[in-house]
Design a protein around this motif. Sequence first.
Motif, PDB file in Angstrom:
ATOM      1  N   TYR A 148     -29.332 -53.397  -5.603  1.00 13.21           N
ATOM      2  CA  TYR A 148     -28.703 -54.086  -6.742  1.00 13.21           C
ATOM      3  C   TYR A 148     -27.841 -55.249  -6.243  1.00 13.21           C
ATOM      4  CZ  TYR A 148     -25.661 -54.829 -10.792  1.00 13.21           C
ATOM      5  OH  TYR A 148     -24.969 -55.393 -11.824  1.00 13.21           O
ATOM      6  N   ASP A 149     -27.007 -54.985  -5.253  1.00 12.74           N
ATOM      7  CA  ASP A 149     -26.131 -56.030  -4.722  1.00 12.74           C
ATOM      8  C   ASP A 149     -26.921 -57.163  -4.081  1.00 12.74           C
ATOM      9  OD1 ASP A 149     -23.929 -54.593  -5.608  1.00 12.74           O
ATOM     10  OD2 ASP A 149     -23.456 -53.759  -3.625  1.00 12.74           O
ATOM     11  N   ARG A 150     -28.001 -56.832  -3.378  1.00 12.61           N
ATOM     12  CA  ARG A 150     -28.840 -57.881  -2.765  1.00 12.61           C
ATOM     13  C   ARG A 150     -29.476 -58.766  -3.816  1.00 12.61           C
ATOM     14  NH1 ARG A 150     -33.215 -55.649   1.038  1.00 12.61           N
ATOM     15  NH2 ARG A 150     -33.589 -57.860   1.398  1.00 12.61           N
ATOM     16  N   ILE A 151     -29.962 -58.158  -4.898  1.00 15.18           N
ATOM     17  CA  ILE A 151     -30.573 -58.955  -5.970  1.00 15.18           C
ATOM     18  C   ILE A 151     -29.539 -59.912  -6.552  1.00 15.18           C
ATOM     19  CG2 ILE A 151     -31.565 -58.873  -8.295  1.00 15.18           C
ATOM     20  CD1 ILE A 151     -32.870 -56.181  -7.461  1.00 15.18           C
ATOM     21  N   ARG A 152     -28.369 -59.406  -6.854  1.00 16.22           N
ATOM     22  CA  ARG A 152     -27.305 -60.244  -7.441  1.00 16.22           C
ATOM     23  C   ARG A 152     -26.892 -61.355  -6.470  1.00 16.22           C
ATOM     24  NH1 ARG A 152     -25.660 -58.056 -12.690  1.00 16.22           N
ATOM     25  NH2 ARG A 152     -23.665 -59.008 -12.252  1.00 16.22           N
ATOM     26  N   LEU A 153     -26.822 -61.043  -5.193  1.00 14.67           N
ATOM     27  CA  LEU A 153     -26.446 -62.023  -4.191  1.00 14.67           C
ATOM     28  C   LEU A 153     -27.489 -63.138  -4.097  1.00 14.67           C
ATOM     29  CD1 LEU A 153     -24.464 -62.782  -1.868  1.00 14.67           C
ATOM     30  CD2 LEU A 153     -25.924 -61.436  -0.359  1.00 14.67           C
ATOM     31  N   TYR A 155     -29.971 -63.908  -6.404  1.00 14.95           N
ATOM     32  CA  TYR A 155     -30.423 -64.537  -7.638  1.00 14.95           C
ATOM     33  C   TYR A 155     -29.356 -64.732  -8.705  1.00 14.95           C
ATOM     34  CZ  TYR A 155     -34.872 -63.252  -5.540  1.00 14.95           C
ATOM     35  OH  TYR A 155     -35.923 -63.110  -4.679  1.00 14.95           O
ATOM     36  N   GLY A 156     -28.197 -64.123  -8.547  1.00 13.26           N
ATOM     37  CA  GLY A 156     -27.135 -64.299  -9.534  1.00 13.26           C
ATOM     38  C   GLY A 156     -27.017 -63.124 -10.491  1.00 13.26           C
ATOM     39  N   PRO A 157     -25.998 -63.170 -11.349  1.00  9.97           N
ATOM     40  CA  PRO A 157     -25.645 -62.017 -12.185  1.00  9.97           C
ATOM     41  C   PRO A 157     -26.614 -61.695 -13.323  1.00  9.97           C
ATOM     42  CG  PRO A 157     -24.245 -63.885 -12.690  1.00  9.97           C
ATOM     43  CD  PRO A 157     -25.068 -64.280 -11.502  1.00  9.97           C
ATOM     44  N   LEU A 175     -36.515 -53.161 -11.344  1.00 12.03           N
ATOM     45  CA  LEU A 175     -35.936 -54.382 -10.778  1.00 12.03           C
ATOM     46  C   LEU A 175     -36.443 -55.581 -11.553  1.00 12.03           C
ATOM     47  CD1 LEU A 175     -36.344 -52.387  -8.217  1.00 12.03           C
ATOM     48  CD2 LEU A 175     -36.043 -54.456  -6.913  1.00 12.03           C
ATOM     49  N   ARG A 176     -35.584 -56.541 -11.803  1.00 14.72           N
ATOM     50  CA  ARG A 176     -35.969 -57.819 -12.395  1.00 14.72           C
ATOM     51  C   ARG A 176     -35.452 -58.930 -11.499  1.00 14.72           C
ATOM     52  NH1 ARG A 176     -34.472 -60.065 -16.609  1.00 14.72           N
ATOM     53  NH2 ARG A 176     -36.434 -60.948 -17.225  1.00 14.72           N
ATOM     54  N   ILE A 177     -36.381 -59.729 -11.005  1.00 15.33           N
ATOM     55  CA  ILE A 177     -36.025 -60.882 -10.190  1.00 15.33           C
ATOM     56  C   ILE A 177     -36.797 -62.091 -10.712  1.00 15.33           C
ATOM     57  CG2 ILE A 177     -35.479 -59.520  -8.141  1.00 15.33           C
ATOM     58  CD1 ILE A 177     -38.217 -60.347  -6.999  1.00 15.33           C
ATOM     59  N   PRO A 178     -36.315 -63.312 -10.436  1.00 15.93           N
ATOM     60  CA  PRO A 178     -37.057 -64.489 -10.903  1.00 15.93           C
ATOM     61  C   PRO A 178     -38.416 -64.599 -10.209  1.00 15.93           C
ATOM     62  CG  PRO A 178     -35.083 -65.148  -9.684  1.00 15.93           C
ATOM     63  CD  PRO A 178     -35.087 -63.664  -9.754  1.00 15.93           C
ATOM     64  N   ALA A 179     -39.393 -65.083 -10.948  1.00 18.45           N
ATOM     65  CA  ALA A 179     -40.745 -65.263 -10.410  1.00 18.45           C
ATOM     66  C   ALA A 179     -40.794 -66.583  -9.648  1.00 18.45           C
ATOM     67  CB  ALA A 179     -41.769 -65.243 -11.540  1.00 18.45           C
ATOM     68  N   GLU A 180     -40.624 -66.488  -8.345  1.00 19.67           N
ATOM     69  CA  GLU A 180     -40.732 -67.648  -7.463  1.00 19.67           C
ATOM     70  C   GLU A 180     -42.078 -67.553  -6.771  1.00 19.67           C
ATOM     71  OE1 GLU A 180     -37.382 -67.067  -4.866  1.00 19.67           O
ATOM     72  OE2 GLU A 180     -35.994 -67.950  -6.317  1.00 19.67           O
ATOM     73  N   GLU A 181     -43.005 -68.400  -7.190  1.00 18.60           N
ATOM     74  CA  GLU A 181     -44.366 -68.284  -6.684  1.00 18.60           C
ATOM     75  C   GLU A 181     -44.548 -69.018  -5.363  1.00 18.60           C
ATOM     76  OE1 GLU A 181     -48.692 -69.131  -8.550  1.00 18.60           O
ATOM     77  OE2 GLU A 181     -47.203 -68.210  -9.867  1.00 18.60           O
ATOM     78  N   LYS A 182     -45.240 -68.351  -4.441  1.00 25.90           N
ATOM     79  CA  LYS A 182     -45.528 -68.947  -3.140  1.00 25.90           C
ATOM     80  C   LYS A 182     -46.445 -70.145  -3.342  1.00 25.90           C
ATOM     81  CE  LYS A 182     -47.558 -67.943   1.335  1.00 25.90           C
ATOM     82  NZ  LYS A 182     -48.148 -66.944   2.197  1.00 25.90           N
ATOM     83  N   GLY A 183     -46.132 -71.208  -2.649  1.00 22.92           N
ATOM     84  CA  GLY A 183     -46.944 -72.420  -2.732  1.00 22.92           C
ATOM     85  C   GLY A 183     -46.456 -73.424  -1.724  1.00 22.92           C
TER      86      GLY A 183
END
Length: 188
Positions: A148-153, A155-157, A175-183
């Motif tokens: 949880y703390d790593r995600i917040r660190l 990607y933000g609150p 878990l919910r994280i932003p979709a940052e697509e590899k490219g």
Amino acid sequence: MKCMVDMHRNEDATIMLTHFIAILREILSTQKEKVTVAEQMESLREYLTLQQYRYDHAFDSMIEYDEAAARCCLPKLLVQPLVENSIQHGINMQSGSGMITVIARRQGDAVVIEVEDNGVGMSPEKVRQVMESPAVTDRPHLGIKNVYDRIRLHYGPSWGLTIDSKEGRGTRIVLRIPAEEKGRELPC
């Protein structure tokens, strides 16, 4: 692995060693801080296979991810502590009917990863303790709070994880994280 060799189960020890080497190779092979969801899920397969041998196949597992999520990036080893927590604290190894499921899906601008077990579960009070108490290294379920703390660190609150747990029925962590697509712009 040593115990298996001592018990003359050399073939099982060889299989375990192969999975262990694959996990180490993934962890140590690169200085990258992030990997794709597909890479993380395949590493989890290796980890779960190793743990199934360790616990004499007392639980089953399933990993599933969609193609849209597969190309997205996330911090290395973000999901493994949650799976480890299911093995250590969730699954009743004596029952032989444990199940751990990991599913990753792309949902709009997010990647949603669910880790679910059919283990002992937690009371609402225990869930609250896990999420609210300060990090103390000898505390059970420390891995959940660290993730949880790593995600917040990273990607933000507005990003993080939720826990849905019922005593005697299991736990589901989402878990919910932003979709940052590899490219080209984001190599992971």
